[in-house]
Motif scaffolding. Structure first.
Motif, PDB file in Angstrom:
ATOM      1  N   MET A   1       0.896  -1.075   0.206  1.00 37.56           N
ATOM      2  CA  MET A   1      -0.034   0.031   0.016  1.00 37.56           C
ATOM      3  C   MET A   1       0.880   1.247   0.089  1.00 37.56           C
ATOM      4  O   MET A   1       0.334   2.456   0.144  1.00 37.56           O
ATOM      5  CB  MET A   1      -1.044   0.059   0.972  1.00 37.56           C
ATOM      6  N   GLY A   2       2.072   1.161  -0.189  1.00 40.37           N
ATOM      7  CA  GLY A   2       2.848   2.326  -0.020  1.00 40.37           C
ATOM      8  C   GLY A   2       3.236   2.962   1.068  1.00 40.37           C
ATOM      9  O   GLY A   2       3.350   4.290   1.254  1.00 40.37           O
ATOM     10  N   LEU A   3       3.110   2.311   2.171  1.00 38.94           N
ATOM     11  CA  LEU A   3       3.035   3.026   3.725  1.00 38.94           C
ATOM     12  C   LEU A   3       4.393   2.754   4.221  1.00 38.94           C
ATOM     13  O   LEU A   3       4.696   1.467   4.560  1.00 38.94           O
ATOM     14  CB  LEU A   3       1.957   2.642   4.730  1.00 38.94           C
ATOM     15  N   PRO A   4       5.150   3.593   4.303  1.00 35.07           N
ATOM     16  CA  PRO A   4       6.694   3.555   4.773  1.00 35.07           C
ATOM     17  C   PRO A   4       6.653   2.959   6.486  1.00 35.07           C
ATOM     18  O   PRO A   4       6.095   3.570   7.184  1.00 35.07           O
ATOM     19  CB  PRO A   4       7.382   4.872   4.629  1.00 35.07           C
ATOM     20  N   CYS A   5       7.559   2.068   6.551  1.00 35.95           N
ATOM     21  CA  CYS A   5       7.816   1.379   7.840  1.00 35.95           C
ATOM     22  C   CYS A   5       8.901   0.582   8.019  1.00 35.95           C
ATOM     23  O   CYS A   5       9.189  -0.456   7.179  1.00 35.95           O
ATOM     24  CB  CYS A   5       6.529   0.388   8.127  1.00 35.95           C
ATOM     25  N   PHE A   6       9.827   0.993   8.960  1.00 35.70           N
ATOM     26  CA  PHE A   6      11.021   0.229   9.121  1.00 35.70           C
ATOM     27  C   PHE A   6      10.766  -1.057   9.519  1.00 35.70           C
ATOM     28  O   PHE A   6       9.760  -1.380  10.259  1.00 35.70           O
ATOM     29  CB  PHE A   6      12.028   1.071   9.982  1.00 35.70           C
ATOM     30  N   GLU A   7      11.568  -2.089   9.338  1.00 33.32           N
ATOM     31  CA  GLU A   7      11.040  -3.476   9.921  1.00 33.32           C
ATOM     32  C   GLU A   7      11.563  -3.508  11.277  1.00 33.32           C
ATOM     33  O   GLU A   7      12.741  -3.490  11.735  1.00 33.32           O
ATOM     34  CB  GLU A   7      11.984  -4.574   8.934  1.00 33.32           C
TER      35      GLU A   7
ATOM     36  N   GLY B   1      -7.055  -4.936   5.362  1.00 38.31           N
ATOM     37  CA  GLY B   1      -7.754  -4.539   4.031  1.00 38.31           C
ATOM     38  C   GLY B   1      -8.298  -3.201   4.071  1.00 38.31           C
ATOM     39  O   GLY B   1      -8.646  -2.232   3.328  1.00 38.31           O
ATOM     40  N   ARG B   2      -9.014  -2.658   5.372  1.00 41.36           N
ATOM     41  CA  ARG B   2      -9.432  -1.640   5.721  1.00 41.36           C
ATOM     42  C   ARG B   2      -8.790  -0.426   5.578  1.00 41.36           C
ATOM     43  O   ARG B   2      -8.874   0.664   5.105  1.00 41.36           O
ATOM     44  CB  ARG B   2     -10.373  -1.572   7.178  1.00 41.36           C
TER      45      ARG B   2
ATOM     46  N   SER C   1      -5.137 -12.237  15.881  1.00 44.49           N
ATOM     47  CA  SER C   1      -5.077 -13.317  14.921  1.00 44.49           C
ATOM     48  C   SER C   1      -4.918 -12.860  13.479  1.00 44.49           C
ATOM     49  O   SER C   1      -5.175 -11.454  13.258  1.00 44.49           O
ATOM     50  CB  SER C   1      -6.535 -14.180  14.835  1.00 44.49           C
ATOM     51  N   LEU C   2      -4.429 -13.649  12.614  1.00 44.77           N
ATOM     52  CA  LEU C   2      -4.171 -13.456  11.114  1.00 44.77           C
ATOM     53  C   LEU C   2      -5.408 -12.866  10.493  1.00 44.77           C
ATOM     54  O   LEU C   2      -5.377 -12.032   9.692  1.00 44.77           O
ATOM     55  CB  LEU C   2      -3.230 -14.463  10.383  1.00 44.77           C
ATOM     56  N   GLU C   3      -6.399 -13.620  11.056  1.00 41.65           N
ATOM     57  CA  GLU C   3      -7.826 -13.090  10.247  1.00 41.65           C
ATOM     58  C   GLU C   3      -8.138 -11.930  10.699  1.00 41.65           C
ATOM     59  O   GLU C   3      -8.556 -11.146   9.662  1.00 41.65           O
ATOM     60  CB  GLU C   3      -8.754 -14.264  10.669  1.00 41.65           C
ATOM     61  N   ASP C   4      -8.030 -11.389  11.880  1.00 40.79           N
ATOM     62  CA  ASP C   4      -8.228  -9.964  12.183  1.00 40.79           C
ATOM     63  C   ASP C   4      -7.371  -9.034  11.587  1.00 40.79           C
ATOM     64  O   ASP C   4      -7.660  -7.846  11.178  1.00 40.79           O
ATOM     65  CB  ASP C   4      -8.114  -9.955  13.681  1.00 40.79           C
TER      66      ASP C   4
END
Length: 389
Positions: A307-313, A376-377, A367-370
């Motif tokens: 989504m092109g949102l920068p985040c250091f690992e 997605g949102r 959870s991975l589902e949440d």
């Protein structure tokens, strides 16, 4: 009528984490990624030991310092995992959560006016605990370009002749940053040279993903200068059991135990028996949870990239700290808008210090589902913002 509340208490702001948790709890269809609490149940064999202790009628006070059996296991664990040796009789204290250990350490070590160095962004309790203990908090702003690690230069620049204590909050909440051995060795030189002490918060020590955690107390000359605090909430999914501990030189632990004696008496007995089982037989549970967190961490990093949102690992804890500065709003405005429009709750980075402004804390202790639903949102929200630029 005279104000019944002390000025120093009135000046402390409520936690910014709880604000968004409370807002989310009043809304429908919200996916909350705001609270740093494992979604795993406490492993059954640990719960079973707590139940068994009740069935056996073990409902008495333990000693003020904690159940002797537990203190021995804590020292065995620290020797095995961190290579640091402590005396269970004189250098170990069982507390009501790690937060009590932070509070006690500051109360017994600080005189009025002593400066406490607090690297930020970091856990919300350090600064108010320093104020309540009569200390003067001095913030060191950690930088994204340094992967939010504390550098030797930053530490040297912050120390004055009034500095007494450095808080070392790694692995870090909220950034997920870790300090490697070489990073710790560099700042240890400064700590020894300047004759200051360290409160090392190692509550996330078991949750690192590319390297083993190194305790600064294991470095030459640092054991005698360090209060190491840890607990059972994160690694063993025991948040509600409210159990932590501190290990330090005997002269510090003796005074911490004295304050603990008058303020608390002793930690919950049932929790202590369960914690003995956790330390003796919980390594497999920790490994299983760590692997699950790592999978979630990698999913989030991939999603941010998409989504092109920068985040250091991040390589520790269970948080990511993406940057949202490009959208021209404060982190609180972003979080409020995301909650209102997409029903996703996250914590503004500003809740962890002014230098957290422009970031969000997203917990992957869910959870991975949440996480998939929430991301997605979030992606829809980010695309909409970028489309309006």
């Amino acid at each position: 009528m005279r104000n019944p509340i002390a000025d120093k208490v009135m000046g402390i702001q409520p936690s910014g984490i709880r604000k968004f948790f409370d807002l989310a709890s009043e809304m429908e269809d919200v996916v909350s990624l705001g609270v740093g609490e494992p979604d795993f149940d406490t492993p059954w064999h640990i719960r079973d030991e707590g139940i068994y202790s009740l069935e056996k009628g073990r409902t008495f006070y333990t000693s003020n310092a904690g159940l002797k059996e537990l203190r021995v296991e804590i020292c065995n664990y620290l020797k095995r995992r961190c290579g640091v040796t402590y005396d269970p009789n004189r250098e170990t204290l069982v507390t009501v959560g790690g937060s009590e250990a932070i509070d006690l350490a500051m109360r017994v070590m600080l005189n009025p006016g002593d400066e406490v160095l607090i690297p930020q962004p970091s856990f919300v309790s350090y600064l108010p605990c320093a104020v309540l203990a009569g200390g003067v908090p001095k913030v060191i702003e950690l930088k994204n370009e340094n992967q939010f690690r504390l550098t030797k230069e930053e530490l040297l620049g912050a120390i004055t002749d009034k500095t007494k204590l450095l808080v070392l909050p790694f692995p870090n909440n909220p950034t997920g940053a870790v300090m490697r051995r070489e990073d710790l060795e560099a700042i240890a030189e400064v700590i020894i040279e300047k004759d200051i002490f360290v409160l090392s918060d190692e509550i996330y020590a078991e949750l690192t993903y590319d390297t083993d955690h190194v305790s600064i107390a294991s470095l030459p000359g640092m054991r005698e200068r360090t209060v190491t605090m840890n607990g059972f909430s994160k690694a063993y999914a025991m948040t509600g059991w409210r159990l932590g501990y501190a290990c330090a030189p005997s002269e510090i632990i003796a005074q911490m135990t004295k304050v603990h004696q008058f303020a608390i008496m002793s930690a919950p007995t049932t929790s202590q028996y369960a914690a003995v089982e956790a330390l003796r037989n919980g390594d497999g549970d920790v490994q299983e949870m760590r692997m699950a967190y790592n999978g979630r961490r990698r999913f989030l990093m991939h999603a941010f990239q998409e989504m092109g949102l920068p985040c250091f690992e991040p390589f520790g804890a269970f948080y990511v700290f993406p940057c949202i500065k490009e959208f021209g709003m404060t982190s609180e405005e972003f979080a409020e808008k995301l909650l209102a429009e997409e029903r996703v709750a996250v914590v503004p980075g500003s809740a962890f210090g002014d230098c957290g402004e422009g970031y969000l804390r997203i917990s992957y202790a869910y959870s991975l589902e949440d996480l998939k639903v929430a991301l997605g949102r979030l992606e829809k929200f980010v695309k909409r913002l970028k489309g309006n630029k």
